[in-house]
Write an enzyme that holds these catalytic residues in place. Structure first.
Site, PDB file in Angstrom:
ATOM      1  N   ARG A  43       8.497 -22.763  -8.186  1.00  0.00           N
ATOM      2  CA  ARG A  43       9.263 -20.946  -8.659  1.00  0.00           C
ATOM      3  C   ARG A  43      10.016 -20.104  -8.144  1.00  0.00           C
ATOM      4  O   ARG A  43       8.283 -19.887  -7.270  1.00  0.00           O
ATOM      5  CB  ARG A  43       9.514 -21.176 -10.710  1.00  0.00           C
ATOM      6  CG  ARG A  43      10.002 -22.502 -10.844  1.00  0.00           C
ATOM      7  CD  ARG A  43       9.596 -21.766 -12.753  1.00  0.00           C
ATOM      8  NE  ARG A  43       8.198 -22.237 -13.270  1.00  0.00           N
ATOM      9  CZ  ARG A  43       8.361 -22.122 -14.795  1.00  0.00           C
ATOM     10  NH1 ARG A  43       9.297 -21.660 -15.680  1.00  0.00           N
ATOM     11  NH2 ARG A  43       6.979 -21.892 -15.569  1.00  0.00           N
ATOM     12  N   LYS A 139      10.671 -37.271 -23.896  1.00  0.00           N
ATOM     13  CA  LYS A 139       9.824 -38.655 -23.553  1.00  0.00           C
ATOM     14  C   LYS A 139      11.271 -39.592 -23.392  1.00  0.00           C
ATOM     15  O   LYS A 139      11.564 -40.304 -22.497  1.00  0.00           O
ATOM     16  CB  LYS A 139       8.792 -38.561 -23.228  1.00  0.00           C
ATOM     17  CG  LYS A 139       8.088 -37.499 -23.177  1.00  0.00           C
ATOM     18  CD  LYS A 139       6.341 -37.651 -22.833  1.00  0.00           C
ATOM     19  CE  LYS A 139       5.404 -36.879 -22.452  1.00  0.00           C
ATOM     20  NZ  LYS A 139       4.017 -36.622 -22.258  1.00  0.00           N
TER      21      LYS A 139
HETATM   22  N1  LIG Z   1      -2.662 -37.647 -21.472  1.00  0.00           N
HETATM   23  C1  LIG Z   1      -2.912 -37.260 -21.578  1.00  0.00           C
HETATM   24  O1  LIG Z   1      -3.593 -37.020 -22.412  1.00  0.00           O
HETATM   25  C2  LIG Z   1      -1.899 -35.715 -21.629  1.00  0.00           C
HETATM   26  C3  LIG Z   1      -2.284 -34.488 -21.578  1.00  0.00           C
HETATM   27  C4  LIG Z   1      -1.263 -33.238 -20.688  1.00  0.00           C
HETATM   28  C5  LIG Z   1      -0.889 -33.143 -20.286  1.00  0.00           C
HETATM   29  N2  LIG Z   1      -0.241 -34.459 -20.210  1.00  0.00           N
HETATM   30  C6  LIG Z   1       0.724 -34.929 -20.039  1.00  0.00           C
HETATM   31  O2  LIG Z   1       1.450 -34.268 -18.890  1.00  0.00           O
HETATM   32  C7  LIG Z   1       2.293 -34.092 -17.963  1.00  0.00           C
HETATM   33  C8  LIG Z   1       1.897 -33.270 -17.323  1.00  0.00           C
HETATM   34  O3  LIG Z   1       1.340 -31.942 -17.949  1.00  0.00           O
HETATM   35  P1  LIG Z   1       0.596 -30.438 -17.411  1.00  0.00           P
HETATM   36  O4  LIG Z   1      -0.635 -30.151 -18.990  1.00  0.00           O
HETATM   37  O5  LIG Z   1      -0.101 -31.231 -16.027  1.00  0.00           O
HETATM   38  O6  LIG Z   1       1.708 -29.893 -16.802  1.00  0.00           O
HETATM   39  P2  LIG Z   1       1.224 -27.777 -16.563  1.00  0.00           P
HETATM   40  O7  LIG Z   1      -0.246 -27.607 -16.253  1.00  0.00           O
HETATM   41  O8  LIG Z   1       1.941 -27.313 -17.364  1.00  0.00           O
HETATM   42  O9  LIG Z   1       1.773 -27.602 -15.414  1.00  0.00           O
HETATM   43  C9  LIG Z   1       4.003 -27.988 -15.723  1.00  0.00           C
HETATM   44  C10 LIG Z   1       3.960 -27.815 -13.821  1.00  0.00           C
HETATM   45  O10 LIG Z   1       5.209 -27.329 -14.384  1.00  0.00           O
HETATM   46  C11 LIG Z   1       5.861 -26.351 -13.507  1.00  0.00           C
HETATM   47  N3  LIG Z   1       7.231 -25.988 -14.231  1.00  0.00           N
HETATM   48  C12 LIG Z   1       7.885 -25.004 -15.373  1.00  0.00           C
HETATM   49  N4  LIG Z   1       8.730 -25.236 -15.956  1.00  0.00           N
HETATM   50  C13 LIG Z   1       9.236 -25.306 -14.257  1.00  0.00           C
HETATM   51  C14 LIG Z   1      11.250 -25.818 -13.915  1.00  0.00           C
HETATM   52  N5  LIG Z   1      11.805 -24.291 -14.929  1.00  0.00           N
HETATM   53  N6  LIG Z   1      11.461 -26.044 -12.888  1.00  0.00           N
HETATM   54  C15 LIG Z   1       9.886 -26.194 -11.966  1.00  0.00           C
HETATM   55  N7  LIG Z   1       8.748 -25.974 -12.448  1.00  0.00           N
HETATM   56  C16 LIG Z   1       8.660 -25.596 -13.793  1.00  0.00           C
HETATM   57  C17 LIG Z   1       5.032 -25.384 -13.839  1.00  0.00           C
HETATM   58  O11 LIG Z   1       5.327 -24.244 -12.518  1.00  0.00           O
HETATM   59  P3  LIG Z   1       4.550 -23.228 -12.521  1.00  0.00           P
HETATM   60  O12 LIG Z   1       3.441 -22.557 -12.275  1.00  0.00           O
HETATM   61  O13 LIG Z   1       5.864 -22.276 -12.423  1.00  0.00           O
HETATM   62  O14 LIG Z   1       4.689 -22.851 -13.955  1.00  0.00           O
HETATM   63  C18 LIG Z   1       3.279 -26.367 -13.083  1.00  0.00           C
HETATM   64  O15 LIG Z   1       3.337 -26.724 -12.191  1.00  0.00           O
HETATM   65  C19 LIG Z   1       3.338 -33.912 -19.500  1.00  0.00           C
HETATM   66  O16 LIG Z   1       4.066 -34.980 -19.768  1.00  0.00           O
HETATM   67  C20 LIG Z   1       2.131 -34.263 -20.356  1.00  0.00           C
HETATM   68  O17 LIG Z   1       2.640 -34.063 -21.612  1.00  0.00           O
HETATM   69  C21 LIG Z   1      -0.929 -35.252 -20.920  1.00  0.00           C
END
Ligand SMILES: NC(=O)c1ccc[n+]([C@@H]2O[C@H](COP(=O)([O-])OP(=O)(O)OC[C@H]3O[C@@H](n4cnc5c(N)ncnc54)[C@H](OP(=O)(O)O)[C@@H]3O)[C@@H](O)[C@H]2O)c1
Length: 319
Positions: A43, A139
Site C-alpha cells: 500500500r 475463508k
Molecule cells: N494459524 C495461526 O496460528 C495463525 C495465526 C495468525 C494469523 N494466521 C493467518 O495468517 C494470515 C496472515 O495473517 P498475519 O497475521 O500474517 O497478517 P498481518 O500481520 O495482519 O499482515 C497483514 C498484511 O496485509 C497487508 N494488507 C492489509 N490490507 C491491505 C490492503 N487493503 N491491500 C494490500 N495489502 C494489505 C498489510 O500491509 P500493511 O503493511 O500495508 O498494513 C500486511 O502486510 C491470515 O489468514 C491469518 O488468519 C494464522
C-alpha cells in the site's frame, strides 16, 4: 559429442500481497531464496509513511531483491497491473474478506496459474463451526468464490503458528512456556501441528510449481511437530526436571462459555469467544488429526527435505 544439457525449468514469477505482515515477510524470504522472481504489492501509505517497525521490514524486503509495486486490494487497476507481470499470486493479508476484488481481478486477468488465498490455519471446511467462529467463515466464502471463478488454487492449512500456540503453551497471556502450572483444553491429547511461520513459508514455496498441489489443500503438519499438548508438556517437564501442576478446561465448560455474551475484541477482530472457539476446534475437536481426504496432500511427505524448527529445539531454546 557434448552431452545434452537439460535446460533448467523457469521458476514461476510470484506476486505476494501482505508481504509486510507476520507471515508474508517469511513467504517473501522463502520465495526469493528459492530463486522465484518476487513481486510485492504494498500500500502507498505503508511505502510513504511506514513507521519504525515497517521501515525495517521494508528494507529487509528490498534487500532480498524483490520488485515492489504500489497498490492495494481496494484498487482494481493496481491489481491488474501487478497480475499481468506474474504467474502465481500468494495472499497473506490479515482478513479473508478483503480478497473478493482480487478474485475478480485474477479471473479478468486470466493468466494466473495458481492462487493461494490467505488461510494458513484451521481447515474451516472440515472444522466444527461453532457460532463464535463466524468471522472465520469468510475463508470458506473465499474458497467457494475461487472455485466458482474457476481459478486454480492451493490452500495452505497449517492449523497453529508455533510462535503463538507453542511459544505461549496455547495461552496468549503467558509470556513463555510456564514453569509451575499449565492448563489444558479438553484432555490435552489431540495432536496439533505446531509449525513456525518461516517453515509454513518454506513448504508453501516448495508447492508453487508442483502440479501435485493444484486445486488441493496442502496440510502442513511435519511429523516431529505433530504432537499433543500433553506430549509437549511431558517433554518440557523432562527438560525442567520437575512436573507442572495441571488443570483442565472441559469441553462442557468451553461450550457453556461460548454460549454466553461475547466481550469486545482483545486485538484485531479477536474477541474472547473467537479465541476460545479457535482453541475449542484446535485442541478439543482436533480436526487436523484426521486421515487425508482425496483433495488433501501432506506437505511433509511431498517435501521430506525441508528442514523445520522442531518443538524439541524450541523447548531447548527456552531453558
Ligand atoms: N494459524 C495461526 O496460528 C495463525 C495465526 C495468525 C494469523 N494466521 C493467518 O495468517 C494470515 C496472515 O495473517 P498475519 O497475521 O500474517 O497478517 P498481518 O500481520 O495482519 O499482515 C497483514 C498484511 O496485509 C497487508 N494488507 C492489509 N490490507 C491491505 C490492503 N487493503 N491491500 C494490500 N495489502 C494489505 C498489510 O500491509 P500493511 O503493511 O500495508 O498494513 C500486511 O502486510 C491470515 O489468514 C491469518 O488468519 C494464522
Amino acid at each position: 559429442m557434448e552431452p545434452l544439457q537439460e535446460s533448467p525449468v523457469a521458476k514461476s514469477k510470484i506476486l505476494i500481497i501482505g508481504a509486510t505482515g507476520r507471515l508474508g515477510r517469511h513467504i517473501t524470504k522463502a520465495s526469493a531464496a528459492a530463486g522465484h522472481p518476487t513481486f510485492l504489492l504494498i500500500r502507498r501509505g505503508t511505502l510513504k509513511i511506514p513507521g519504525p517497525e515497517k521501515t525495517a521490514v521494508l528494507e529487509d524486503l528490498r534487500n532480498l531483491g524483490t520488485s515492489i509495486l504500489e497498490g492495494s486490494l481496494e484498487d482494481k487497476s493496481s491489481l491488474l497491473n501487478a497480475l499481468k507481470q506474474v504467474d502465481v499470486v500468494i495472499s497473506a493479508v490479515g482478513h479473508a474478506d478483503q480478497q473478493f476484488l482480487l478474485i475478480e481481478a485474477i479471473k479478468e486477468a486470466g493468466n494466473i496459474k495458481k492462487f493461494y488465498p490467505t488461510e494458513y490455519g484451521t481447515d474451516f471446511d472440515r472444522a466444527t463451526c461453532v457460532p463464535s467462529l463466524t468471522p472465520m467463515k469468510a475463508k470458506i466464502q473465499v474458497r467457494r468464490a475461487i472455485e466458482a471463478a474457476g481459478i486454480p488454487y492451493t490452500i495452505v492449512a497449517n492449523v497453529a503458528f508455533a510462535s503463538i500456540f507453542l511459544a505461549h503453551f496455547w495461552h496468549l497471556e503467558y509470556e513463555s512456556p510456564p514453569r509451575d502450572k499449565v492448563e489444558f483444553y479438553g484432555d490435552g491429547e489431540r495432536r496439533v501441528p505446531f509449525v513456525f511461520e518461516e517453515d509454513v513459508a518454506k513448504y508453501l514455496i516448495e508447492s508453487v510449481d508442483d502440479s501435485r498441489t493444484l486445486n488441493k489443500v496442502l496440510c502442513v503438519r511435519p511429523k516431529l511437530n505433530f504432537i499433543s499438548p500433553k506430549q509437549v508438556v511431558a517433554r518440557w517437564e523432562k527438560k525442567l526436571r520437575h512436573t507442572l501442576e495441571k488443570t483442565y478446561v472441559t469441553e462442557e465448560e468451553m461450550l457453556k462459555r461460548l454460549s454466553e455474551p461475547d466481550g469486545p475484541p482483545l486485538f484485531d477482530i479477536y474477541t474472547p469467544n473467537l479465541i476460545l472457539a479457535l482453541r475449542y476446534v484446535i485442541f478439543v475437536k482436533g480436526e487436523m488429526d484426521l486421515p487425508l481426504l482425496p483433495n488433501e496432500v501432506e506437505a511433509d511427505e511431498l517435501y521430506p527435505h525441508v528442514k523445520y524448527r522442531t518443538v524439541e529445539e524450541f523447548l531447548d531454546s527456552c531453558l
